[in-house]
Scaffold this active site. Structure first.
Site, PDB file in Angstrom:
ATOM      1  N   ASP A  44       0.812  -1.218   0.000  1.00 21.02           N
ATOM      2  CA  ASP A  44       0.000   0.000   0.000  1.00 21.02           C
ATOM      3  C   ASP A  44       0.853   1.279   0.000  1.00 21.02           C
ATOM      4  O   ASP A  44       0.656   2.173   0.838  1.00 21.02           O
ATOM      5  CB  ASP A  44      -0.936   0.009   1.221  1.00 21.02           C
ATOM      6  CG  ASP A  44      -1.765  -1.261   1.334  1.00 21.02           C
ATOM      7  OD1 ASP A  44      -2.238  -1.755   0.297  1.00 21.02           O
ATOM      8  OD2 ASP A  44      -1.932  -1.762   2.470  1.00 21.02           O
ATOM      9  N   GLU A 223     -11.214  -0.363  -4.133  1.00 20.98           N
ATOM     10  CA  GLU A 223     -10.629   0.273  -2.946  1.00 20.98           C
ATOM     11  C   GLU A 223      -9.379   1.043  -3.378  1.00 20.98           C
ATOM     12  O   GLU A 223      -9.077   1.160  -4.557  1.00 20.98           O
ATOM     13  CB  GLU A 223     -10.270  -0.785  -1.901  1.00 20.98           C
ATOM     14  CG  GLU A 223      -9.259  -1.808  -2.399  1.00 20.98           C
ATOM     15  CD  GLU A 223      -9.001  -2.930  -1.403  1.00 20.98           C
ATOM     16  OE1 GLU A 223      -9.577  -2.930  -0.309  1.00 20.98           O
ATOM     17  OE2 GLU A 223      -8.207  -3.836  -1.742  1.00 20.98           O
TER      18      GLU A 223
END
Ligand code: FUB
Length: 324
Positions: A44, A223
């Site tokens: 991420d 997402e």
């Protein structure tokens, strides 16, 4: 020795020779190709440039992660570089121990600088987003609120089912926006103090997609939002799902809150199970940071990569061809 392990060893040994401890917690290393980070599992990546230096905020997949748990991550790391070759891992600068109101799932973060202070935004427990503040980009972050900035308890209609993956845009006029959400894409303005919401949370509209079929792939919003401005356009990058052929895709708008028009893939699929990344300009070139499962072959032990990306004359991203 199995094939995966021997690859892992080959990849890590040369890098480890170059590691040198610059302090108790810091690790210096060189970029010797993808994956960028090989001494631990990271995911991420949120790449930010503060005062000419690039900082990379990541989540941290544990060495002893339970592959059956739902991303049992506990802290976040920050890395920095002046030249994309020489990097420093500043260590686990913030963790669940620093957050009184939560105890699990330290997921995809972001950080921004404003008026000499650094603001770190982090999702926790698949249902809340917090903020922490520091005078330094790499240490000293404290939770000023003692509670989440976003919490979907009793309020899923407005906040979304899973308010995770915050991403901040500070526009040219100084207005800050926070994008977030899993399956339900949301945006909200932030006040100048960066620790309070300014107005209502709103859905992000993406034209040219059918968000309500729950069919992943294509332009479907999964997402991991990331928003940046280049020229007259705002780019809204996100993950379109969790299959082998899903990846980072994007939409464009001339307004930071949209509506955005769906364009297509930022890059060909990596096959990590999740797709999450960031795009930033550094010293006149543009880069996409993302994660793979190249080192471990496990979707919950991911590794951060980066590559240069290019735009066509109309401002569209020329999709990066991911090489396995
Ligand atoms: O790393 C945990 C979660 O997996 C992130 O919050 C999502 O974006 C996905 O990458």
């Amino acid at each position: 020795m199995n094939k995966v392990f021997s690859y892992f060893l080959l990849a890590v040994v040369p890098a480890s020779v170059m590691f040198g401890c610059t302090s108790k917690q810091e690790v210096a290393f060189k970029h010797i190709g993808n994956p960028l980070i090989r001494h631990m599992y990271t995911a991420d990546p949120s790449a930010r440039v503060f005062d000419g230096k690039l900082y990379l905020y990541t989540s941290h997949d544990r060495d002893d992660t339970d592959q059956n748990a739902h991303f049992d991550m506990t802290d976040w790391h920050v890395f920095s570089t002046n030249n994309l070759t020489d990097w420093v891992d500043h260590g686990a600068f913030f963790s669940l121990d620093d957050v009184a109101w939560a105890s699990k799932q330290a997921w995809a973060p972001d950080a921004v600088m404003r008026n000499g202070k650094y603001y770190f935004y982090y999702p926790i427990e698949q249902s809340m987003i917090g903020v922490a503040v520091s005078d330094s980009p790499v240490a000293g972050f404290k939770d000023p609120l003692g509670k989440p900035l976003i919490d979907n308890t009793g309020n899923k209609q407005t906040v979304g089912r899973e308010p995770i993956d915050p991403a901040i845009l500070i526009d040219d006029d100084g207005q800050a926006y926070m994008f977030f959400g899993c399956r339900d894409a949301r945006v909200v303005k932030l006040k100048d103090n960066m620790i309070e919401l300014d107005g209502e949370i709103q859905p992000v509209q993406i034209n040219g997609i059918d968000q309500f079929t729950e069919k992943i792939g294509g332009g479907w919003y999964g997402e991991g939002p990331w928003v940046f401005k280049r020229g007259q356009y705002y780019y809204y990058m996100y993950s379109n799902g969790w299959e082998k052929d899903t990846t980072l895709v994007y939409a464009m708008a001339k307004n930071p809150m949209g509506p955005f028009d769906y364009i297509g893939e930022v890059m060909t699929p990596v096959g990590a199970g999740t797709s999450h990344g960031s795009i930033t300009e550094f010293k006149g070139k543009w880069y996409v940071f993302y994660h793979s499962k190249l080192l471990s072959n496990q979707g919950k032990q991911r590794s951060v990569h980066f590559d240069e990306i290019f735009f066509d004359k109309n401002g569209k991203i020329i999709p990066l061809q991911y090489k396995h």
